[in-house]
Design a protein around this motif. Sequence first.
Motif, PDB file in Angstrom:
ATOM      1  N   GLU A 145       0.840  -1.099  -0.075  1.00  0.00           N
ATOM      2  CA  GLU A 145       0.026   0.084   0.129  1.00  0.00           C
ATOM      3  C   GLU A 145       1.024   1.268   0.120  1.00  0.00           C
ATOM      4  O   GLU A 145       0.591   2.380  -0.582  1.00  0.00           O
ATOM      5  CB  GLU A 145      -0.811   0.034   1.160  1.00  0.00           C
ATOM      6  CG  GLU A 145      -1.683   1.276   1.196  1.00  0.00           C
ATOM      7  CD  GLU A 145      -2.903   1.059   2.293  1.00  0.00           C
ATOM      8  OE1 GLU A 145      -3.287   0.016   2.729  1.00  0.00           O
ATOM      9  OE2 GLU A 145      -3.416   2.148   2.575  1.00  0.00           O
ATOM     10  N   ASP A 184      -6.899  -3.188  -4.066  1.00  0.00           N
ATOM     11  CA  ASP A 184      -5.952  -4.034  -3.315  1.00  0.00           C
ATOM     12  C   ASP A 184      -6.624  -5.369  -3.264  1.00  0.00           C
ATOM     13  O   ASP A 184      -7.699  -5.589  -3.032  1.00  0.00           O
ATOM     14  CB  ASP A 184      -5.974  -3.520  -1.911  1.00  0.00           C
ATOM     15  CG  ASP A 184      -4.744  -3.930  -0.839  1.00  0.00           C
ATOM     16  OD1 ASP A 184      -4.095  -4.437  -1.690  1.00  0.00           O
ATOM     17  OD2 ASP A 184      -4.690  -3.276  -0.005  1.00  0.00           O
ATOM     18  N   LYS A 242      -5.200  -8.652   9.439  1.00  0.00           N
ATOM     19  CA  LYS A 242      -4.281  -7.381   9.490  1.00  0.00           C
ATOM     20  C   LYS A 242      -3.802  -7.322  10.735  1.00  0.00           C
ATOM     21  O   LYS A 242      -2.559  -7.143  11.104  1.00  0.00           O
ATOM     22  CB  LYS A 242      -4.771  -6.331   8.905  1.00  0.00           C
ATOM     23  CG  LYS A 242      -4.490  -6.260   7.288  1.00  0.00           C
ATOM     24  CD  LYS A 242      -4.423  -4.753   7.035  1.00  0.00           C
ATOM     25  CE  LYS A 242      -3.814  -4.425   5.782  1.00  0.00           C
ATOM     26  NZ  LYS A 242      -4.338  -3.466   4.997  1.00  0.00           N
TER      27      LYS A 242
HETATM   28 MG   LIG Z   1      -2.217  -3.726   1.840  1.00  0.00          MG
END
Ligand SMILES: [Mg+2]
Length: 458
Positions: free
Chosen positions: A174, A238, A451
């Motif tokens: 990212e 993404d 995450k």
């Molecule tokens: Mg990412």
Amino acid sequence: MYKILVIDDEENIRSVLSGILEDEGYEVETASDGLEGLEKARSGDFSLVFLDVRLPGMGGLEVLEEIKKTKKDLGVIIISGHGSIDMAVKSLKIGAFDFLEKPLSLEKVVTLVRNALAIEDLRKENRELKEAVSGGDKMIGSCPGMEKVRKVILQVASSDASVMILGENGTGKELAAREIHNSSPRKKGPFIEINCASIPDSLLESELFGHEKGAFTGAVSGRKGKFELADGGTLFLDEIADMSLSAQAKVLRAVQEMRFERVGSEKTVSVNVRIVAATNKDIIREVKEGRFREDLFFRLNVIPVYLPPLRERENDINELVNYFFKKFDIQSRNKVRKFSESAMEIIRKHRWSGNIRELKNYIQRISVMTEEEVISGETAAYYLEDIGRDFDSSGRKPEFNEEFSNISFSKAKELFEKKFLIKKLEENSYNISKTAQDIGMYPGNLHNKIKKLGINLK
Ligand SMILES: [Mg+2]
Ligand SMILES: Nc1ncnc2c1ncn2[C@@H]1O[C@H](COP(=O)(O)OP(=O)(O)OP(=O)(O)O)[C@@H](O)[C@H]1O
């Protein structure tokens, strides 16, 4: 050493001021008219400028305005004669630091310069602190793999070609996507992100392309989709490999033609969007095994960027540790501490996974938890053990008592959640939507958990 620029058409003033300032230990450059002065102010690294209001050609106020356009924080002291006090006052409104009247008094010049420079220093420090605290990370690292990433980013930034960013969990995909946007001519335009894995298939189309009022139950008003919101900027797709095949077909058309229809509408919308996609999956395998459309792959993979995992970036660890530590220390303590050499050594030798987030969280823990001025080797090792305990995936099954001894309730909960999710993900071949359905969770929430817990998706 501070550099000061003196812009005045009178030779006499230039040499008197230069003399005073050089005696005070500053480095001085001069310019004898507005244009030359402006050029120097723009290109040089000056800390302060003396500027005469009355200059032949381009006048002082105009020069001041131009300086402020590109170097807002550069301090400017106006020199005015008897007849130009009103202009000096005007200059303050444009952003001059202060003004001095001719004939110049040595004492006044010296104090004013000291004050202006002190304020300039404060401003600079402030700016650095703000940068450190707000916003995302800078891309740190100079190992060959990262140098290559940087080079590719610079090369592709100016074009509109699609970029595919590949790399394991937490390797900075990212960050790289934002870097591409921010180095491109589209940087003033929007950067819009969509996480294809976290949105159920039934909603993905409307998320991407928007919908009209009444297009489906619950669509009480019309809404723009991500493609439309990204018009003139960059759209970051993404976790692209987690999109269903039917969604892929729709995305392919939009990416190819830059045209689409909102859900529930016949009208075609045209946009100008740069696509950056990312995935942590082995996309080639996804294509081979029929889970990812080959034509979409080729369309998106015009320029591939591969982010190396942390374990292959041993030489970047020092730099990353210092960067994160400074950032967290400034955030929570307003000061900057250091790691001892022995602590660094221990951190470097640790067998890191690929995930930079893991290193970042570890540094944050140390920043928050320890009061040491210089972080010792023991402290570094102590908190590393913590990671070992949480992130053990060797298949070893410690006794309940051993595993959960000496940890807080929230740690224990986290540990359980992590193990549970890893097991469920394995059972579902790491397919997020399937796992989410299996355990009765929204894919978006599951995704956030994965995450947060730093689970590596294979
Ligand atoms: Mg990412
Ligand atoms: N080279 C780097 N320098 C500094 N910080 C970095 C670097 N790479 C990653 N980070 C930081 O590590 C964290 C993870 O990075 P990021 O979210 O960009 O990774 P990702 O590959 O998109 O992860 P995921 O696979 O989980 O989506 C972020 O906080 C990011 O700012």
